[in-house]
Design a protein around this motif. Structure first.
Motif, PDB file in Angstrom:
ATOM      1  N   ALA A 143       0.851  -1.199   0.000  1.00  9.24           N
ATOM      2  CA  ALA A 143       0.000   0.000   0.000  1.00  9.24           C
ATOM      3  C   ALA A 143       0.883   1.243   0.000  1.00  9.24           C
ATOM      4  O   ALA A 143       1.596   1.508   0.977  1.00  9.24           O
ATOM      5  CB  ALA A 143      -0.925  -0.019   1.209  1.00  9.24           C
ATOM      6  N   GLN A 144       0.826   2.008  -1.065  1.00  4.24           N
ATOM      7  CA  GLN A 144       1.708   3.168  -1.231  1.00  4.24           C
ATOM      8  C   GLN A 144       1.031   4.485  -0.900  1.00  4.24           C
ATOM      9  O   GLN A 144       1.676   5.539  -0.973  1.00  4.24           O
ATOM     10  CB  GLN A 144       2.213   3.210  -2.683  1.00  4.24           C
ATOM     11  N   THR A 145      -0.250   4.473  -0.549  1.00  4.33           N
ATOM     12  CA  THR A 145      -0.976   5.722  -0.351  1.00  4.33           C
ATOM     13  C   THR A 145      -1.350   5.962   1.108  1.00  4.33           C
ATOM     14  O   THR A 145      -2.217   6.782   1.394  1.00  4.33           O
ATOM     15  CB  THR A 145      -2.253   5.727  -1.209  1.00  4.33           C
ATOM     16  N   VAL A 146      -0.707   5.241   2.026  1.00  4.20           N
ATOM     17  CA  VAL A 146      -0.982   5.431   3.453  1.00  4.20           C
ATOM     18  C   VAL A 146       0.273   5.906   4.162  1.00  4.20           C
ATOM     19  O   VAL A 146       1.393   5.766   3.656  1.00  4.20           O
ATOM     20  CB  VAL A 146      -1.476   4.121   4.104  1.00  4.20           C
ATOM     21  N   THR A 147       0.094   6.472   5.346  1.00  2.35           N
ATOM     22  CA  THR A 147       1.224   6.923   6.139  1.00  2.35           C
ATOM     23  C   THR A 147       1.837   5.751   6.883  1.00  2.35           C
ATOM     24  O   THR A 147       1.229   4.681   7.012  1.00  2.35           O
ATOM     25  CB  THR A 147       0.780   7.985   7.152  1.00  2.35           C
ATOM     26  N   ARG A 151       0.185   2.331   8.426  1.00  7.60           N
ATOM     27  CA  ARG A 151       0.741   1.002   8.180  1.00  7.60           C
ATOM     28  C   ARG A 151       0.964   0.267   9.498  1.00  7.60           C
ATOM     29  O   ARG A 151       0.715  -0.930   9.599  1.00  7.60           O
ATOM     30  CB  ARG A 151       2.041   1.116   7.390  1.00  7.60           C
ATOM     31  N   LEU A 262      -7.039  -0.208  -0.778  1.00  6.74           N
ATOM     32  CA  LEU A 262      -5.699   0.380  -0.724  1.00  6.74           C
ATOM     33  C   LEU A 262      -4.848  -0.102  -1.891  1.00  6.74           C
ATOM     34  O   LEU A 262      -4.067   0.667  -2.469  1.00  6.74           O
ATOM     35  CB  LEU A 262      -5.028   0.031   0.603  1.00  6.74           C
ATOM     36  N   ALA A 265      -5.972   1.821  -4.889  1.00  7.58           N
ATOM     37  CA  ALA A 265      -5.502   3.207  -4.893  1.00  7.58           C
ATOM     38  C   ALA A 265      -4.032   3.304  -5.259  1.00  7.58           C
ATOM     39  O   ALA A 265      -3.583   4.333  -5.775  1.00  7.58           O
ATOM     40  CB  ALA A 265      -5.739   3.836  -3.520  1.00  7.58           C
ATOM     41  N   THR A 266      -3.270   2.243  -5.023  1.00 11.82           N
ATOM     42  CA  THR A 266      -1.849   2.250  -5.376  1.00 11.82           C
ATOM     43  C   THR A 266      -1.653   2.348  -6.887  1.00 11.82           C
ATOM     44  O   THR A 266      -0.685   2.956  -7.350  1.00 11.82           O
ATOM     45  CB  THR A 266      -1.168   0.983  -4.825  1.00 11.82           C
ATOM     46  N   PRO A 269      -5.297   6.425  -8.721  1.00 12.13           N
ATOM     47  CA  PRO A 269      -5.601   7.462  -7.726  1.00 12.13           C
ATOM     48  C   PRO A 269      -7.101   7.700  -7.520  1.00 12.13           C
ATOM     49  O   PRO A 269      -7.497   8.225  -6.473  1.00 12.13           O
ATOM     50  CB  PRO A 269      -4.913   8.708  -8.306  1.00 12.13           C
ATOM     51  N   GLN A 272      -8.484   6.465  -4.216  1.00 11.41           N
ATOM     52  CA  GLN A 272      -7.900   6.914  -2.963  1.00 11.41           C
ATOM     53  C   GLN A 272      -8.952   7.322  -1.938  1.00 11.41           C
ATOM     54  O   GLN A 272      -8.833   7.019  -0.753  1.00 11.41           O
ATOM     55  CB  GLN A 272      -6.933   8.075  -3.220  1.00 11.41           C
ATOM     56  N   LEU A 276      -9.222   5.530   1.760  1.00 12.64           N
ATOM     57  CA  LEU A 276      -9.079   6.217   3.046  1.00 12.64           C
ATOM     58  C   LEU A 276     -10.369   6.133   3.853  1.00 12.64           C
ATOM     59  O   LEU A 276     -10.336   6.043   5.084  1.00 12.64           O
ATOM     60  CB  LEU A 276      -8.680   7.671   2.816  1.00 12.64           C
TER      61      LEU A 276
END
Length: 298
Positions: A143-147, A151, A262, A265-266, A269, A272, A276
């Motif tokens: 998952a590249q779109t989370v903080t 994570r 997730l 979304a990676t 976009p 996304q 979230l």
């Protein structure tokens, strides 16, 4: 069975022609159905072209279809008397009898279809056992779109679910289950006969898993009404929400669905916002179910 002739630039029509030639089926006039991997041929035949490296998965679908036919369960049928799948350029091609005129099943129809499937004895061939929490670490890592904080929460929640799964309440004996979304996998012929389709993800697992998915459709996503859910429970003969293990399976399925968004979304976009939103819901940030905007991914 494997063929290689006639493949040009890995084009789907060329793969289809090669597969048809190998089993003596006329590919002339083939028409795509919704995508470039499903084609309608002459004489009521539909050809499906799998992805590269999916021979084992397609082989399982073939085995399940033949098993259901042996059991007398109305389901999508293979074209008889030809070896399947046919492998061309590492793509597994299968040939099916076209479905009769039909319409989507209601929740009550889904209940009937699930009941038929769950009551069958286990097949005589090997079918994967469900492992609902397998490989989810990789999903989280990808998952590249989370903080990083998100994570860490996802990993901690996964460990919590693993602990609960190890001590899960007993349910009914495991059976063959569909294991995925039933929304489009039970259809009803215009003559009234129910037909099971889309059993490529079938596994051996707890029948409650399929029932919980329908409960989520109602009480999490509000995709079906409470009346439709009551019709489903009446048709199946059981309300899984009264089982002690319901909340565990619900939480696992919702977690998997959040990770699915997730992953989407990676690569896109546009997903996304949904990703979230689902993450906030499963983390408990957005209040009680049903959760507004919990939508299926396209």
């Amino acid at each position: 069975m494997t063929g290689t002739a006639g493949v040009a630039e890995n084009g789907m029509p060329s793969i289809l022609r090669a597969a048809c030639v190998s089993v003596g089926i006329d590919a002339g006039g083939a028409e795509p159905i919704g995508s470039q991997t499903v084609y309608r041929l002459h004489d009521g035949i539909v050809a499906r072209i799998g992805g590269r490296g999916e021979k084992l998965a397609v082989g399982r679908e073939v085995a399940v279809a033949r098993w259901l036919e042996t059991c007398g369960v109305p389901a999508a049928r293979l074209v008889p008397d030809i070896p399947q799948p046919v492998v061309v350029d590492r793509r597994a091609v299968t040939f099916w009898q076209d479905l009769p005129p039909h319409h989507p099943g209601t929740p009550a129809d889904v209940a009937k279809g699930l009941g038929q499937l769950h009551r069958l004895p286990l097949p005589g061939f090997e079918l994967r056992r469900m492992m609902p929490l397998a490989r989810l670490e990789e999903e989280i890592a990808a998952a590249q779109t989370v903080t990083e904080q998100d994570r860490r929460w996802l990993r901690a929640h996964l460990e919590e679910l693993r602990g609960r799964w190890k001590t899960r309440p007993a349910g009914v004996p495991w059976s063959v289950i569909q294991g995925a979304d039933w929304a489009e996998n039970v259809v009803v012929g215009d003559d009234g006969d129910l037909i099971l389709v889309g059993l490529g993800e079938a596994v051996v697992g707890p029948p409650e898993w399929d029932l919980v998915h329908v409960a989520i459709e109602c009480w999490t996503a509000a995709a079906i009404t409470a009346t439709e859910y009551a019709d489903f429970c009446a048709g199946y003969g059981r309300d899984v929400m009264r089982w002690d293990g319901f909340y565990l399976l619900r939480d696992i399925q919702e977690f998997r669905m959040a990770l699915q968004s997730l992953r989407g979304a990676t690569v896109n976009p546009a997903y996304q916002g949904q990703a979230l939103r689902r993450l906030a819901y499963v983390r408990g940030d957005k209040g009680m179910r049903p959760w507004p905007g919990w939508a299926e991914l396209d």
